[in-house]
Design a protein around this motif. Structure first.
Motif, PDB file in Angstrom:
ATOM      1  N   TYR A 119       1.416   0.786  -3.799  1.00 37.47           N
ATOM      2  CA  TYR A 119       1.843  -0.589  -3.861  1.00 37.47           C
ATOM      3  C   TYR A 119       3.355  -0.512  -3.168  1.00 37.47           C
ATOM      4  O   TYR A 119       4.087   0.129  -3.869  1.00 37.47           O
ATOM      5  CB  TYR A 119       1.691  -0.929  -5.303  1.00 37.47           C
ATOM      6  CG  TYR A 119       2.319  -2.377  -5.442  1.00 37.47           C
ATOM      7  CD1 TYR A 119       1.797  -3.700  -4.847  1.00 37.47           C
ATOM      8  CD2 TYR A 119       3.700  -2.655  -6.004  1.00 37.47           C
ATOM      9  CE1 TYR A 119       2.017  -4.870  -4.794  1.00 37.47           C
ATOM     10  CE2 TYR A 119       4.027  -4.008  -6.046  1.00 37.47           C
ATOM     11  CZ  TYR A 119       3.457  -4.951  -5.550  1.00 37.47           C
ATOM     12  OH  TYR A 119       3.998  -6.461  -5.465  1.00 37.47           O
ATOM     13  N   TRP A 158      -6.581  -3.076   5.688  1.00 33.97           N
ATOM     14  CA  TRP A 158      -5.212  -2.917   5.386  1.00 33.97           C
ATOM     15  C   TRP A 158      -4.412  -3.346   6.259  1.00 33.97           C
ATOM     16  O   TRP A 158      -4.388  -3.154   7.373  1.00 33.97           O
ATOM     17  CB  TRP A 158      -4.958  -1.191   5.368  1.00 33.97           C
ATOM     18  CG  TRP A 158      -5.664  -0.424   3.975  1.00 33.97           C
ATOM     19  CD1 TRP A 158      -6.098  -1.309   3.099  1.00 33.97           C
ATOM     20  CD2 TRP A 158      -5.154   0.946   3.929  1.00 33.97           C
ATOM     21  NE1 TRP A 158      -6.424  -0.270   2.105  1.00 33.97           N
ATOM     22  CE2 TRP A 158      -6.014   1.062   2.598  1.00 33.97           C
ATOM     23  CE3 TRP A 158      -4.873   1.881   4.674  1.00 33.97           C
ATOM     24  CZ2 TRP A 158      -6.150   2.402   1.883  1.00 33.97           C
ATOM     25  CZ3 TRP A 158      -4.950   3.233   3.908  1.00 33.97           C
ATOM     26  CH2 TRP A 158      -5.459   3.380   2.685  1.00 33.97           C
ATOM     27  N   ALA A 159      -3.567  -4.253   5.682  1.00 38.83           N
ATOM     28  CA  ALA A 159      -2.553  -4.902   6.444  1.00 38.83           C
ATOM     29  C   ALA A 159      -1.547  -5.447   5.456  1.00 38.83           C
ATOM     30  O   ALA A 159      -1.483  -5.329   4.404  1.00 38.83           O
ATOM     31  CB  ALA A 159      -3.059  -6.362   7.132  1.00 38.83           C
ATOM     32  N   ASN A 160      -0.189  -5.816   6.150  1.00 36.77           N
ATOM     33  CA  ASN A 160       0.808  -6.543   5.640  1.00 36.77           C
ATOM     34  C   ASN A 160       0.670  -7.374   4.343  1.00 36.77           C
ATOM     35  O   ASN A 160      -0.166  -8.369   4.630  1.00 36.77           O
ATOM     36  CB  ASN A 160       2.051  -6.821   6.406  1.00 36.77           C
ATOM     37  CG  ASN A 160       3.380  -6.877   5.834  1.00 36.77           C
ATOM     38  OD1 ASN A 160       3.707  -5.978   4.765  1.00 36.77           O
ATOM     39  ND2 ASN A 160       4.181  -7.985   6.173  1.00 36.77           N
ATOM     40  N   ASN A 161       0.791  -7.317   3.091  1.00 40.36           N
ATOM     41  CA  ASN A 161       0.885  -8.426   2.019  1.00 40.36           C
ATOM     42  C   ASN A 161      -0.518  -8.484   1.613  1.00 40.36           C
ATOM     43  O   ASN A 161      -1.179  -9.389   1.033  1.00 40.36           O
ATOM     44  CB  ASN A 161       1.177  -9.472   2.540  1.00 40.36           C
ATOM     45  CG  ASN A 161       2.801  -9.522   2.503  1.00 40.36           C
ATOM     46  OD1 ASN A 161       3.784  -9.158   1.973  1.00 40.36           O
ATOM     47  ND2 ASN A 161       3.387 -10.262   3.549  1.00 40.36           N
ATOM     48  N   LEU A 162      -1.227  -7.480   1.669  1.00 45.26           N
ATOM     49  CA  LEU A 162      -2.654  -7.336   1.325  1.00 45.26           C
ATOM     50  C   LEU A 162      -2.804  -7.295  -0.293  1.00 45.26           C
ATOM     51  O   LEU A 162      -2.098  -6.360  -0.734  1.00 45.26           O
ATOM     52  CB  LEU A 162      -3.587  -6.065   1.809  1.00 45.26           C
ATOM     53  CG  LEU A 162      -4.878  -5.952   1.546  1.00 45.26           C
ATOM     54  CD1 LEU A 162      -5.694  -6.955   1.934  1.00 45.26           C
ATOM     55  CD2 LEU A 162      -5.507  -4.513   1.746  1.00 45.26           C
ATOM     56  N   TYR A 164      -4.610  -6.751  -3.921  1.00 49.15           N
ATOM     57  CA  TYR A 164      -5.583  -5.616  -4.593  1.00 49.15           C
ATOM     58  C   TYR A 164      -7.143  -6.012  -4.157  1.00 49.15           C
ATOM     59  O   TYR A 164      -7.538  -6.953  -4.374  1.00 49.15           O
ATOM     60  CB  TYR A 164      -5.332  -5.357  -5.881  1.00 49.15           C
ATOM     61  CG  TYR A 164      -6.336  -4.386  -6.457  1.00 49.15           C
ATOM     62  CD1 TYR A 164      -6.295  -3.117  -6.579  1.00 49.15           C
ATOM     63  CD2 TYR A 164      -7.706  -5.042  -7.151  1.00 49.15           C
ATOM     64  CE1 TYR A 164      -7.176  -2.170  -6.906  1.00 49.15           C
ATOM     65  CE2 TYR A 164      -8.524  -4.072  -7.618  1.00 49.15           C
ATOM     66  CZ  TYR A 164      -8.136  -2.852  -7.480  1.00 49.15           C
ATOM     67  OH  TYR A 164      -9.145  -1.685  -8.103  1.00 49.15           O
ATOM     68  N   THR A 200       3.997  -1.491   9.745  1.00 48.27           N
ATOM     69  CA  THR A 200       4.046  -2.814  10.035  1.00 48.27           C
ATOM     70  C   THR A 200       5.605  -3.260  10.303  1.00 48.27           C
ATOM     71  O   THR A 200       6.453  -2.447   9.880  1.00 48.27           O
ATOM     72  CB  THR A 200       3.370  -3.677   8.820  1.00 48.27           C
ATOM     73  OG1 THR A 200       3.578  -5.132   9.190  1.00 48.27           O
ATOM     74  CG2 THR A 200       4.167  -3.309   7.740  1.00 48.27           C
ATOM     75  N   THR A 204       7.648  -6.887   3.333  1.00 44.71           N
ATOM     76  CA  THR A 204       6.196  -7.175   2.527  1.00 44.71           C
ATOM     77  C   THR A 204       6.732  -7.829   1.155  1.00 44.71           C
ATOM     78  O   THR A 204       7.606  -7.014   0.547  1.00 44.71           O
ATOM     79  CB  THR A 204       5.253  -6.150   2.327  1.00 44.71           C
ATOM     80  OG1 THR A 204       4.480  -6.399   1.726  1.00 44.71           O
ATOM     81  CG2 THR A 204       6.096  -4.760   1.929  1.00 44.71           C
ATOM     82  N   THR A 207       2.319  -5.052  -0.894  1.00 44.36           N
ATOM     83  CA  THR A 207       0.980  -4.981   0.017  1.00 44.36           C
ATOM     84  C   THR A 207       0.234  -3.536  -1.114  1.00 44.36           C
ATOM     85  O   THR A 207       1.047  -2.813  -1.288  1.00 44.36           O
ATOM     86  CB  THR A 207       1.406  -4.131   1.283  1.00 44.36           C
ATOM     87  OG1 THR A 207       1.903  -5.150   2.097  1.00 44.36           O
ATOM     88  CG2 THR A 207       0.104  -3.583   2.026  1.00 44.36           C
ATOM     89  N   ASN A 208      -0.914  -3.731  -1.232  1.00 48.47           N
ATOM     90  CA  ASN A 208      -1.865  -2.982  -1.892  1.00 48.47           C
ATOM     91  C   ASN A 208      -2.583  -2.304  -1.054  1.00 48.47           C
ATOM     92  O   ASN A 208      -3.610  -2.896  -0.359  1.00 48.47           O
ATOM     93  CB  ASN A 208      -2.481  -3.764  -3.038  1.00 48.47           C
ATOM     94  CG  ASN A 208      -1.821  -4.361  -4.083  1.00 48.47           C
ATOM     95  OD1 ASN A 208      -1.546  -3.785  -5.056  1.00 48.47           O
ATOM     96  ND2 ASN A 208      -1.371  -5.743  -3.910  1.00 48.47           N
ATOM     97  N   LEU A 209      -2.412  -0.880  -0.952  1.00 48.45           N
ATOM     98  CA  LEU A 209      -3.337  -0.124  -0.209  1.00 48.45           C
ATOM     99  C   LEU A 209      -4.308   0.821  -1.398  1.00 48.45           C
ATOM    100  O   LEU A 209      -4.131   1.822  -1.642  1.00 48.45           O
ATOM    101  CB  LEU A 209      -2.682   1.044   0.532  1.00 48.45           C
ATOM    102  CG  LEU A 209      -1.526   0.441   1.655  1.00 48.45           C
ATOM    103  CD1 LEU A 209      -0.799   1.118   2.436  1.00 48.45           C
ATOM    104  CD2 LEU A 209      -2.221  -0.770   2.388  1.00 48.45           C
TER     105      LEU A 209
END
Length: 237
Positions: A119, A158-162, A164, A200, A204, A207-209
Motif C-alpha cells: 500500500y 495495477w494503476a495509480n490509486n487502485l 484493494y 506512475t 497517490t 494505491t493497493n498492489l
C-alpha cells in the motif's frame, strides 16, 4: 455691495461644482513563498483480506500445478490441486508454502492467493515507482534455467490509486520457466531493489498492489529449507 458679494459667492460655488480629476490606480505586491515537502510511505503485508492503510489478514489458499506430474505437491499435499492453506502470519509478513515435493522431470508450481499486498501513499507530484527484489537468502539456483523462481500475479489492473482487489484465481497457472514469468506477471528480482512493479508520474492518495505469489520449482529441485527475504522499495521519480 451685495451684488459683488453675491457674484463672489457664485464664483466660489462654481469652483466647488467643478469635477476634480481622479488619480490613476496604483498597486503594490508581495510574494509569499513556501515549499511543501514530499511525503511517502509503503506498507507491505501478507495474506491480505483488505487493503491499506490498515491491512487485515485472513487464511489464504495454496494451489498446486504439477504440469502433468502426479508425484509432486505443495503445502504437504501430493497431487492435490487445492493443496492447502496458509494462515495469517501477523505483524511479520511470511508466505509459507510448507513442504513442497518436486518432480524428477516436471516443473512444480505452488500459488498462494492474496499473498502480498503493498500500500503506497505519497504527495510527490513528480511520481513514484515500486520495485521488488530478494534482499537476503536468495536460493543459489534462483532465476537460472531449471532452477527456482518467484512470480507475482497482480490482482486487478495495477494503476495509480487502485483500490484493494481480491484474488479471483482458484488454480495455480502453469509456469514452466525459472528464468521468466508469464506476460502480465512480475518476476521478483534476484537482488534488491529488483523488478519495477508499477511506475506512475503522479501522486497517490492510496494505491493497493495486491498479488498472488507463485513459487516455481524446476525438475529435481535440490532439497532443503529456503527462506528468501523479499524487499519492496518505494522510489521517487
Amino acid at each position: 455691495m451685495n451684488q459683488k458679494r453675491i457674484a463672489a459667492l457664485a464664483f466660489v460655488a462654481s469652483l466647488a461644482a467643478t469635477t476634480i480629476p481622479s488619480f490613476a490606480a496604483t498597486t503594490g505586491t508581495v510574494t509569499v513563498k513556501w515549499n511543501t515537502q514530499a511525503l511517502a510511505s509503503i506498507i507491505v503485508n501478507s495474506q491480505a483480506s483488505t487493503g491499506g492503510p490498515t491491512i487485515t489478514q485472513a487464511t489464504q489458499n495454496i494451489y498446486w500445478n504439477g504440469n502433468t506430474s502426479v508425484t509432486s505437491g505443495c503445502a504437504g499435499s501430493i497431487n492435490t490441486a487445492t493443496a492447502g492453506t496458509d494462515p495469517a502470519s501477523g505483524a511479520s509478513p511470511i508466505v509459507n508454502f510448507g513442504n513442497v515435493t518436486p518432480d524428477s522431470a516436471q516443473y512444480t508450481d505452488c500459488m498462494e492467493t492474496n499473498a502480498v499486498e503493498a500500500y503506497v501513499v505519497t504527495n510527490d507530484t513528480n511520481g513514484w515507482k515500486v520495485q521488488a527484489g530478494i534482499s537476503a537468502a536468495a536460493p543459489a539456483n534462483y532465476g537460472v534455467a531449471g532452477g527456482t523462481n518467484l512470480c507475482l500475479l497482480p490482482n486487478g489492473t495495477w494503476a495509480n490509486n487502485l483500490a484493494y482487489t481480491a484474488s479471483g484465481r482458484s488454480a495455480a497457472p502453469s509456469i514452466v520457466s525459472a528464468t521468466a514469468c508469464p506476460a502480465g506477471d512480475f518476476q521478483i528480482g534476484a537482488t534488491a531493489p529488483g523488478t519495477t512493479l508499477l511506475s506512475t508520474t503522479a501522486s497517490t492518495a492510496g494505491t493497493n498492489l495486491n498479488a498472488d505469489l507463485e513459487l516455481v520449482l524446476g525438475p529435481n529441485a535440490p532439497s532443503g529449507a529456503q527462506a528468501p527475504v523479499v524487499t519492496y522499495t518505494l522510489v521517487a521519480l
